[in-house]
Write an enzyme that holds these catalytic residues in place. Structure first.
Site, short mmCIF file in Angstrom:
data_model
loop_
_atom_site.label_atom_id
_atom_site.label_comp_id
_atom_site.label_asym_id
_atom_site.label_seq_id
_atom_site.Cartn_x
_atom_site.Cartn_y
_atom_site.Cartn_z
N TYR A 283 -15.51 -2.28 7.40
CA TYR A 283 -14.16 -2.01 7.57
C TYR A 283 -13.69 -2.07 9.19
O TYR A 283 -12.60 -2.73 9.38
CB TYR A 283 -13.87 -0.35 7.16
N ARG B 141 -3.03 -0.18 -6.86
CA ARG B 141 -4.15 0.48 -7.39
C ARG B 141 -3.87 1.66 -7.87
O ARG B 141 -4.36 2.34 -8.80
CB ARG B 141 -5.31 0.48 -6.59
N GLY C 185 0.85 -1.17 0.12
CA GLY C 185 0.03 -0.04 0.07
C GLY C 185 0.73 1.22 0.03
O GLY C 185 0.57 2.34 0.58
N LYS D 46 -10.92 -4.58 10.72
CA LYS D 46 -9.78 -3.92 11.43
C LYS D 46 -9.94 -4.86 13.00
O LYS D 46 -8.83 -5.22 13.29
CB LYS D 46 -10.13 -2.57 11.92
C1 AKB Z 1 -11.31 6.40 7.48
O1 AKB Z 1 -11.96 7.29 7.62
O2 AKB Z 1 -11.77 5.41 7.15
C2 AKB Z 1 -9.97 6.22 7.99
C3 AKB Z 1 -9.92 5.69 9.39
C4 AKB Z 1 -10.33 6.43 10.35
O3 AKB Z 1 -9.73 4.37 9.81
N1 AKB Z 1 -9.58 7.55 7.96
#
Ligand code: AKB
Length: 318
Positions: free
Chosen positions: A142, A36, A8, A146
């Protein structure tokens, strides 16, 4: 001597982290890998670059073994808002990419850095002074990647002895590479709009308080944690780290100190507002401070001054 791979590397963190690591370890010892986006500017000119999709386990493993990599900073991931639009792809990139990195690290004895996020928390988490160890029940894909990533890193450490470490980054503000696809991106976009148009329409509500950090501190956090004597660490992954916590209205007021004509309006994006509303307002990062000496250098005032200086110069040269 460390031989480092940054996945990345063309992204917001990766581009600046690669340059900092090259300064520290020598350009030839830090391989930038992206997929990407094309590398640009200093990143392309200062050292080795290769195109690598972290979902391709064989290709990744060939790089790690062929280049005798000892440390992997694994930054390739989709951010929160874009992940919500493409949940399956987000799972594929964020989870399978990490799993491939951990497997290569296990086979070849590498140390691994994995950035988690405030997104690893959810609506049931205490929003103020969010403890290091607390409820983690995110409502976004997301965030789920994590939390799972933190757990996988801990698992690979306990089960196989892989030295995997990581922090929970807040929103990151920087002036080299644009973030793209995140919920905290407004805190970068606002500077370009302020310098160019003296007006910004924010996609989050005026009172949406979130933790934030300026990129030089984010880079310092990653390198410092990775170089800390392992005997000092009681946690390994998912260290809360923050440098400041503010709302869009407070950021706009700080920018107005420098650009009195600047105005802010609000055009709320319901998707990103809901994501932001599910995240903590301000984390307690005392575990990072105690265990590896975390100490940010930039507060809101210092960050805004520096950002405006850099963005003004950048736009003047374009
Ligand atoms: C996002 O906004 O997705 C990132 C994060 C806070 O992980 N900047």
């Amino acid at each position: 001597m460390a031989k480092i791979l940054v996945t990345g590397a063309t992204g917001q963190i990766g581009a600046e982290l690669t340059l900092a690591l090259r300064e520290r370890h020598g350009a030839d010892n830090v391989i930038a890998a992206g997929h990407r986006r094309e590398p640009s500017g200093n990143l392309a000119q200062t050292g080795p670059y290769l195109s690598l999709d972290v979902r391709d386990a064989a290709a990744l493993d060939a790089v790690v073994s062929g280049q005798r990599i000892t440390v992997i900073y694994h930054l390739a991931a989709l951010l929160s808002a874009v992940a919500e639009e493409q949940p399956l792809q987000a799972w594929d990139i964020n989870m399978n990419g990490l799993l491939n990195v951990l497997e290569s690290a296990r086979k070849h004895g590498c140390q691994v850095f994995f950035p988690s996020s405030i997104a690893a928390f959810g609506p049931g988490t205490p929003p103020f002074d969010t403890p290091q160890d607390t409820v983690q029940h995110p409502s976004t894909i997301y965030g789920i990647t994590k939390v799972t990533g933190e757990l996988l890193c801990d698992y690979y450490h306990c089960r196989y002895g892989v030295d995997a470490r990581g922090v929970r980054y807040p929103g990151l503000i920087s002036n080299q590479v644009l973030p793209g696809g995140g919920t905290t991106d407004y805190a970068v976009d606002i500077f370009y709009a302020a310098v160019k148009q003296r007006h910004y329409d924010c996609f989050l509500r005026a009172d949406t308080q979130l933790d934030m950090m300026y990129m030089p501190d984010a880079i310092q956090a990653a390198i410092q944690l990775m170089e800390t004597d392992a005997n000092r660490l009681m946690h390994r992954n998912g260290f809360n780290v923050t440098a400041m916590s503010f709302t869009p209205a407070q950021l706009a007021a700080e920018i107005q100190q420098h650009l009195p004509g600047f105005t802010i309006g609000y055009a709320i994006d319901p998707l990103r507002q809901a994501i932001a509303d599910s995240w903590p307002r301000h984390m307690d990062d005392s575990a990072a401070r105690v265990e590896w000496g975390w100490q940010p250098q930039y507060d809101l005032t210092a960050m805004v001054t520096d950002m405006l200086r850099h963005i003004t110069a950048k736009l003047r040269n374009e």
